[in-house]
Design a protein around this motif. Structure first.
Motif, short mmCIF file in Angstrom:
data_model
loop_
_atom_site.label_atom_id
_atom_site.label_comp_id
_atom_site.label_asym_id
_atom_site.label_seq_id
_atom_site.Cartn_x
_atom_site.Cartn_y
_atom_site.Cartn_z
N THR A 58 -8.53 26.29 17.21
CA THR A 58 -8.44 27.11 16.01
C THR A 58 -9.81 27.72 15.73
O THR A 58 -10.74 27.58 16.53
CB THR A 58 -7.92 26.29 14.82
OG1 THR A 58 -7.66 27.16 13.72
CG2 THR A 58 -8.92 25.22 14.39
N VAL A 59 -9.94 28.40 14.60
CA VAL A 59 -11.21 29.02 14.25
C VAL A 59 -11.80 28.37 13.00
O VAL A 59 -11.08 27.79 12.19
CB VAL A 59 -11.07 30.54 14.00
CG1 VAL A 59 -10.63 31.26 15.26
CG2 VAL A 59 -10.12 30.82 12.83
N ASP A 60 -13.09 28.45 12.88
CA ASP A 60 -13.77 28.13 11.62
C ASP A 60 -13.86 29.44 10.85
O ASP A 60 -14.60 30.34 11.23
CB ASP A 60 -15.15 27.55 11.90
CG ASP A 60 -15.85 27.08 10.64
OD1 ASP A 60 -15.83 27.84 9.65
OD2 ASP A 60 -16.44 25.99 10.65
N PRO B 135 -20.32 26.71 14.60
CA PRO B 135 -19.28 26.94 15.62
C PRO B 135 -18.18 27.87 15.11
O PRO B 135 -17.72 27.75 13.97
CB PRO B 135 -18.74 25.54 15.89
CG PRO B 135 -19.03 24.77 14.64
CD PRO B 135 -20.32 25.31 14.13
N SER B 136 -17.75 28.78 15.97
CA SER B 136 -16.68 29.70 15.63
C SER B 136 -15.31 29.15 16.01
O SER B 136 -14.32 29.39 15.32
CB SER B 136 -16.89 31.05 16.34
OG SER B 136 -18.07 31.67 15.91
N LEU B 137 -15.26 28.42 17.11
CA LEU B 137 -14.01 27.88 17.64
C LEU B 137 -14.03 26.36 17.51
O LEU B 137 -15.00 25.71 17.89
CB LEU B 137 -13.84 28.28 19.11
CG LEU B 137 -13.84 29.79 19.39
CD1 LEU B 137 -13.83 30.05 20.89
CD2 LEU B 137 -12.66 30.46 18.72
N LEU B 138 -12.95 25.81 16.99
CA LEU B 138 -12.86 24.37 16.72
C LEU B 138 -11.62 23.79 17.38
O LEU B 138 -10.64 24.51 17.63
CB LEU B 138 -12.79 24.11 15.22
CG LEU B 138 -13.97 24.55 14.35
CD1 LEU B 138 -13.63 24.30 12.88
CD2 LEU B 138 -15.24 23.82 14.74
N PRO B 139 -11.62 22.47 17.63
CA PRO B 139 -10.38 21.83 18.06
C PRO B 139 -9.40 21.78 16.89
O PRO B 139 -9.80 21.50 15.76
CB PRO B 139 -10.84 20.43 18.47
CG PRO B 139 -12.07 20.18 17.66
CD PRO B 139 -12.74 21.52 17.50
#
Length: 556
Positions: free
Chosen positions: A80-82, A305-309
């Motif tokens: 997902t995204v932050d 971070p732009s992309l996260l688990p």
């Protein structure tokens, strides 16, 4: 002895060298613009021309590598995204709102690769022989495969492509309009690749410290994926099995994460480097610090971070059972698939796919519950090095475990579910196939020759799930089993989908995994829709949106 035919000092210059007189390596081509890619009459009639042409195509693919990962994962349920840090472009992809002008879509760069491939294919003289060997056929086959791979990535992003096979070499040339959807494209690519499927794999020795055989995408893998997408299970299984046999691919226990004692004080953490070392095909970048490299580590494991688990994926992984063994039986049960994150008894953790932000970055970081660490773990250098000196030197496009899991997917649909489940739990080998407690004897009767696994190399295979759920999983008779009253094909297929998530998360495959497996099922596209929507808090609204299949793809 393998020959180092390219200087290890400067791989990008070597990659671009054959193109310098024809067009800039960074020149991008929009299929509507008719821009020149090559001189029209330049012939590729020398083996060195063919070698450098293939390497040049690989240099162009570097420009789209990150995009294929982002598009393959962010539209799935594992990433997902932050929203505080991510760009509008990334948020739009995550929200299924991205359009053709999204910076991570960019059809132009994909068509640049394709047009270069078209030129090479049209100009390469495959009749040249040395002895009885047509020396340029392997390069010809690989360029066709790289073109097919690029077209397929485009189709997975846009749902359709403008399919053309003749190079644009004139400023006034136009590619024409031959728009085909993803289903029609699969058939076109199969027809194009089947005649070259038996070509010798390429291997140019050592290049910039890499084994160059890992630069090239196997034609049989590409065909297997296309067959599997088409629900042609027998042909897919044969393609994957032949690739496994040709390359002697194994699910190596050295790349497993497991507790070394019942006290959780020490862990074998081989899987942490599987993305870097356990590879069939990688896209390698220049060793020079000043050159272009993948930005996936910066997008995932950084101070912002732009992309996260996805939280739902982290929760699921953290609740899986881990089976510890003393070598003879299960000696203790723990919680957590260690391919995600492992927590030691003293409270410290070891992040594989995701976990706490690395200590080197944490002091100045914006707090996040967990970040994706798969790419950070595979940066060059050591954690004590200045981050400005570290880079992601390669991106894995295909790994051995991926091939095995897709083989399992195919043979499950061929009516061999316990054999498919053995890929996950035990590892495929002749010993496994002969053990009626592991594989139903009816499934191995009249087994095709390509599935007989005669090589002794396969005796060292372990189940893919053992790489994170413990080497003791093979002894389990209660939890990781096919229930007696289950629809075995359905149960095993869902187990394979879960295992693809655990083993290959964030490697760019998830959208294709969901789409492909959903297409196997009578209720397609329901599985695809439910899985894609599962990570969102507003799940019902997203599910409703995804009922329109056009929303799965980039709007043009």
């Amino acid at each position: 002895m393998k020959q180092n035919i390219l200087s290890p000092r400067n791989i990008i210059l070597a990659l671009c060298a054959p193109f310098m007189a024809l067009a800039s390596c960074t020149d991008m081509m929009d299929t509507g613009s008719g821009r020149v890619a090559y001189e029209e009459n330049h012939r590729l009639d020398n083996p060195n021309d063919s070698i450098y042409s293939v390497m040049g195509v690989l240099s162009l693919i570097q420009q789209i590598a990150d995009r294929t990962i982002i598009m393959g994962e962010l539209r799935g349920e594992l990433m997902t995204v932050d929203y505080d840090n991510a760009s509008t472009a990334l948020q739009d992809i995550n929200n299924f709102e991205a359009t053709a002008d999204n910076e991570y879509a960019g059809a132009r760069d994909f068509y640049n690769v394709i047009n270069n491939c078209n030129y090479i294919i049209a100009r390469m003289d495959t009749s040249i022989t040395e002895g009885r060997t047509k020396v340029m056929v392997p390069e010809y086959a690989q360029v066709k495969t790289l073109r097919a791979w690029t077209y397929w990535q485009m189709a997975l992003i846009f749902g359709k492509v403008n399919y053309y096979t003749q190079p644009l070499t004139d400023v006034n040339a136009q590619p024409g309009t031959n728009t085909v959807d993803i289903d029609a494209l699969a058939q076109l690519l199969i027809s194009d690749l089947e005649p070259v499927a038996g070509a010798r794999p390429l291997d140019y020795g050592s290049v910039d410290g890499w084994n160059s055989s890992e630069f090239f995408f196997p034609t049989k893998m590409m065909l297997g994926d296309l067959y599997l997408y088409n629900n042609e299970y027998e042909r897919a299984a044969q393609a994957y099995a032949e690739l496994i046999d040709q390359r002697q691919l194994t699910v190596n226990p050295n790349y497993a994460n497991y507790w070394q004692s019942t006290t959780r004080q020490e862990m074998n953490d081989g899987h942490v480097r599987a993305y870097q070392n356990d590879v069939v095909t990688r896209l390698a970048f220049n060793s020079l610090l000043s050159a272009s490299h993948s930005q996936m580590a910066n997008l995932t494991a950084s101070t912002r971070p732009s992309l996260l688990p996805a939280g739902s994926f982290v929760d699921w992984m953290n609740k899986r059972t881990h089976f510890h063994t003393d070598g003879q039986a299960i000696s203790r049960y723990f919680i957590g698939d260690l391919r995600g994150n492992a927590e030691y008894a003293n409270g410290r953790s070891r992040a594989d796919a995701y976990g706490a932000l690395p200590a080197a970055l944490a002091a100045t970081a914006v707090p996040a519950p967990a970040v994706i660490t798969k790419f950070y773990n595979n940066l060059s250098g050591n954690e004590t090095d200045d981050m400005k000196q570290r880079r992601l030197n390669s991106v894995a496009l295909c790994r051995p475990s991926t091939v095995y899991l897709r083989l399992a997917e195919a043979i499950n649909r061929l009516g061999r579910p316990t054999m498919a489940f053995a890929v996950l739990k035990y590892g495929l080998s002749q010993q496994t196939l002969r053990d009626t407690l592991k594989v139903d004897s009816n499934e191995v009767k009249n087994l095709p020759s390509y599935l007989q696994l005669t090589s002794g190399a396969y005796n060292y295979n372990i189940g893919t799930a053992a790489r994170g759920c413990g080497l003791g999983i093979k002894f389990d008779r209660a939890q990781y089993v096919i229930p007696a009253n289950a629809d075995t094909t359905d149960y095993v297929e869902r187990a394979i989908l879960d295992e693809l998530a655990a083993e290959t998360c964030y490697e760019g495959n998830r959208f294709f995994d969901l789409l492909r497996i959903s297409r196997h099922r009578a209720d397609h596209p329901l599985l695809m829709q439910k899985q894609m929507a599962s990570k969102y808090a507003a799940r019902p609204a997203v599910l409703e949106k995804l009922k329109d299949i056009s929303n799965w793809f980039i709007k043009q």
